[in-house]
Design a protein around this motif. Structure first.
Motif, PDB file in Angstrom:
ATOM      1  N   PRO A 114       0.917  -1.068  -0.175  1.00 33.56           N
ATOM      2  CA  PRO A 114      -0.042   0.451  -0.128  1.00 33.56           C
ATOM      3  C   PRO A 114       0.586   1.177   0.064  1.00 33.56           C
ATOM      4  N   GLU A 115       2.269   1.222   0.014  1.00 37.00           N
ATOM      5  CA  GLU A 115       2.941   2.409   0.340  1.00 37.00           C
ATOM      6  C   GLU A 115       3.280   3.241  -0.611  1.00 37.00           C
ATOM      7  N   GLU A 116       3.623   2.482  -1.764  1.00 35.02           N
ATOM      8  CA  GLU A 116       3.508   3.238  -3.709  1.00 35.02           C
ATOM      9  C   GLU A 116       2.168   3.867  -3.418  1.00 35.02           C
ATOM     10  N   ALA A 117       1.142   3.261  -2.661  1.00 30.66           N
ATOM     11  CA  ALA A 117      -0.487   3.751  -3.753  1.00 30.66           C
ATOM     12  C   ALA A 117      -0.843   5.328  -2.740  1.00 30.66           C
ATOM     13  N   GLN A 118      -0.208   5.365  -1.536  1.00 29.16           N
ATOM     14  CA  GLN A 118      -0.247   5.977  -0.522  1.00 29.16           C
ATOM     15  C   GLN A 118       1.182   6.881  -0.629  1.00 29.16           C
ATOM     16  N   ALA A 119       1.953   6.912  -1.629  1.00 31.72           N
ATOM     17  CA  ALA A 119       3.326   8.175  -1.545  1.00 31.72           C
ATOM     18  C   ALA A 119       2.213   8.936  -2.590  1.00 31.72           C
ATOM     19  N   LEU A 120       1.656   8.186  -3.826  1.00 32.56           N
ATOM     20  CA  LEU A 120       1.049   8.609  -4.931  1.00 32.56           C
ATOM     21  C   LEU A 120      -0.816   9.998  -4.204  1.00 32.56           C
ATOM     22  N   LEU A 152       1.609  12.625  -2.881  1.00 33.95           N
ATOM     23  CA  LEU A 152       1.762  13.802  -3.837  1.00 33.95           C
ATOM     24  C   LEU A 152       1.259  14.684  -3.929  1.00 33.95           C
ATOM     25  N   ALA A 153      -0.475  14.388  -4.505  1.00 35.12           N
ATOM     26  CA  ALA A 153      -1.779  15.219  -4.692  1.00 35.12           C
ATOM     27  C   ALA A 153      -2.672  15.699  -3.347  1.00 35.12           C
ATOM     28  N   ALA A 154      -1.174  15.535  -1.809  1.00 40.17           N
ATOM     29  CA  ALA A 154      -1.956  15.977  -0.558  1.00 40.17           C
ATOM     30  C   ALA A 154      -3.330  15.056  -0.074  1.00 40.17           C
ATOM     31  N   LEU A 155      -3.682  14.285  -0.675  1.00 37.12           N
ATOM     32  CA  LEU A 155      -4.839  13.504  -0.019  1.00 37.12           C
ATOM     33  C   LEU A 155      -4.792  12.395   1.001  1.00 37.12           C
ATOM     34  N   ILE A 160      -4.622  11.243 -13.213  1.00 33.17           N
ATOM     35  CA  ILE A 160      -4.373  12.379 -12.495  1.00 33.17           C
ATOM     36  C   ILE A 160      -3.026  11.589 -11.461  1.00 33.17           C
ATOM     37  N   PHE A 161      -2.948  11.253 -10.506  1.00 38.97           N
ATOM     38  CA  PHE A 161      -1.946  11.027  -9.557  1.00 38.97           C
ATOM     39  C   PHE A 161      -0.475  10.508 -11.087  1.00 38.97           C
ATOM     40  N   HIS A 162      -0.772  10.122 -11.636  1.00 35.34           N
ATOM     41  CA  HIS A 162       0.526   9.668 -12.498  1.00 35.34           C
ATOM     42  C   HIS A 162       0.824  10.374 -13.222  1.00 35.34           C
ATOM     43  N   VAL A 163      -0.129  12.227 -13.773  1.00 35.97           N
ATOM     44  CA  VAL A 163       0.888  13.454 -14.361  1.00 35.97           C
ATOM     45  C   VAL A 163       1.887  13.773 -13.617  1.00 35.97           C
TER      46      VAL A 163
END
Length: 118
Positions: free
Chosen positions: A28-34, A37-40, A81-84
């Motif tokens: 989960p850490e990888e997705a949580q890092a993205l 980055l979006a302040a979510l 959006i998280f991958h832009v």
């Protein structure tokens, strides 16, 4: 032949969602890092994992295919959006792939599950 192709396409699209669920649960850490980055908040990974699990299983079985496919298309568009990340070509390719996959889900929503569905 069209029904077999529809089944194969539906199963491949479902597999993507189920693989995403497995990835979120395993790391989960990888997705949580993205998300960060979006302040979510990172906890949003869990409702996302639940959605991808439910949608993946539903599409696999051909249950509620049209609404699940529409939701999956929206999910792909939103998560792109998280991958832009303009300075990361790999993440940019993932963003564009998400839009392409959303197109596949829209085709599934338009044409339904085919003959081989529960």
């Amino acid at each position: 032949m069209a029904d077999l192709l529809a089944l194969a396409g539906r199963l491949l699209l479902a597999a993507l969602l189920l693989a995403g669920t497995a990835q979120k649960l395993a790391s989960p850490e990888e997705a949580q890092a993205l998300l960060s980055l979006a302040a979510l908040p990172g906890w949003l990974i869990w409702p996302a994992a639940l959605f991808t699990l439910i949608a993946g299983l539903g599409l696999t079985l051909g249950i509620a295919t049209r609404p699940l496919a529409l939701l999956a298309a929206a999910y792909c568009a939103i998560t792109s959006i998280f991958h832009v990340l303009l300075d990361d070509p790999w993440q940019m390719s993932i963003a564009f792939k998400n839009w392409t996959i959303a197109g596949g889900y829209l085709m599934l929503a338009a044409h339904g599950p085919g003959r081989f569905a529960v």
